[in-house]
Design an enzyme around this catalytic site. Sequence first.
Site, PDB file in Angstrom:
ATOM      1  N   GLU A  72      -5.925 -10.422  -2.361  1.00  0.00           N
ATOM      2  CA  GLU A  72      -6.796 -10.342  -1.181  1.00  0.00           C
ATOM      3  C   GLU A  72      -8.266 -10.198  -1.592  1.00  0.00           C
ATOM      4  O   GLU A  72      -9.004  -9.387  -1.039  1.00  0.00           O
ATOM      5  CB  GLU A  72      -6.386  -9.151  -0.294  1.00  0.00           C
ATOM      6  CG  GLU A  72      -4.946  -9.182   0.164  1.00  0.00           C
ATOM      7  CD  GLU A  72      -4.543  -7.959   0.980  1.00  0.00           C
ATOM      8  OE1 GLU A  72      -5.421  -7.381   1.654  1.00  0.00           O
ATOM      9  OE2 GLU A  72      -3.356  -7.587   0.938  1.00  0.00           O
ATOM     10  N   GLU A  86       0.798  -1.233   0.000  1.00  0.00           N
ATOM     11  CA  GLU A  86       0.000   0.000   0.000  1.00  0.00           C
ATOM     12  C   GLU A  86       0.829   1.282   0.000  1.00  0.00           C
ATOM     13  O   GLU A  86       0.362   2.334   0.439  1.00  0.00           O
ATOM     14  CB  GLU A  86      -0.997  -0.006   1.164  1.00  0.00           C
ATOM     15  CG  GLU A  86      -1.991  -1.150   1.069  1.00  0.00           C
ATOM     16  CD  GLU A  86      -3.037  -1.140   2.171  1.00  0.00           C
ATOM     17  OE1 GLU A  86      -3.035  -0.204   2.992  1.00  0.00           O
ATOM     18  OE2 GLU A  86      -3.862  -2.081   2.206  1.00  0.00           O
TER      19      GLU A  86
END
Length: 368
Positions: free
Chosen positions: A284, A173
Amino acid sequence: MAKHKKNKQRYKRPLQAGVVLFTFVLAGLIYWYFSLSAPDLPQPPLKELVGKHHVDLGVRVIPDRLNERVYPGIVTSQFDFVTIDGGVHFEQVHPEPTKFDFSKSDKVVAFATEHNMPVQFHHLVWGDDYVLPDWLTEGHYSKEQLLDILHDHITAIVQRYKGQVKEYTVVNEAFTENQHIYGLKNWWADHIGNGTKYIDDSFIWAHQADPKAKLLLNDFYNETENSVSDAMYDYVKDARARGVPIDGVGMQLHIDASRPPIKEDIVKNMKRFGEIGVPVYVTEFDVNTNSVKGDDAYKNWLESKITNDIVRACIESKACVSFDVFGLGSKNDLLKKLIRADSRAYMFDSRYRPRPSFYTFRQAWMNP
């Protein structure tokens, strides 16, 4: 004396009520455990259907559930690999400057080794300060000291699992945090500086610790062409040209069902990474229907449509080599409803019975 006796009765009643509640909850848990039975799932298993498209299928594994009766059997029969995500964030695995805690990850790695399943590890470096320990964020370290801490952290983990973990999401991220998507901040970048050099270093250090492990750059909001995926694309293309050992790009694909991405846009974006020699990993995947207005039938239909679109995007792009789902069963659905937390939709319900999205997922991979 009478008043004192009355007060004792007053405190006794809440205690009795607590004992009754505890007994009720315990009995419910015991019943839940012993009444579970393995679902009768269709053949061939999911991993065989996915494998026909030269894609590996994985699932995030919860260490504590590996002791359950049904959970391990579904993991081993339906999936190629397991993902460690949770229990291994910086503050959990590195709680003190010179102390590491590998208890959670060791359990998953041991399970995977026993069943000859590869492991994908999330994450070595994440800049969200909620996963960082106080000793780090409040330590007033210099930039050079922080780089040493990061180097030691990465090396300790990767050397411990050298030859046992196949893939790492090395940096997570960084690009959404750098652009402050949803108000996020990148603690590492803010305190080390030097742009993306810490990302370069993190990949180099991980590669030095285990040259055979695949190393991924992971993020969210990067499934279509936008400011985040553009920044990742430019960085990866440049970094690989400079010799930084980035083996793939991870797209989390946590999908908000109220605003899902368009399949064709995902295909186009995946393809452009593939064209520069960088395979795409779905890392994910789940579908969140919490913000969708409508009854359960509509939510199930929408979830199935989105699931089909994401699977087909992976297949049609020809750049997608791995697909990881972010959980197996919604075991804590009741608790989530009670505390009004966001719900996550998985392919199995709280009793590990297949939900509609399980069959959609299967069918999407069955098509050419």
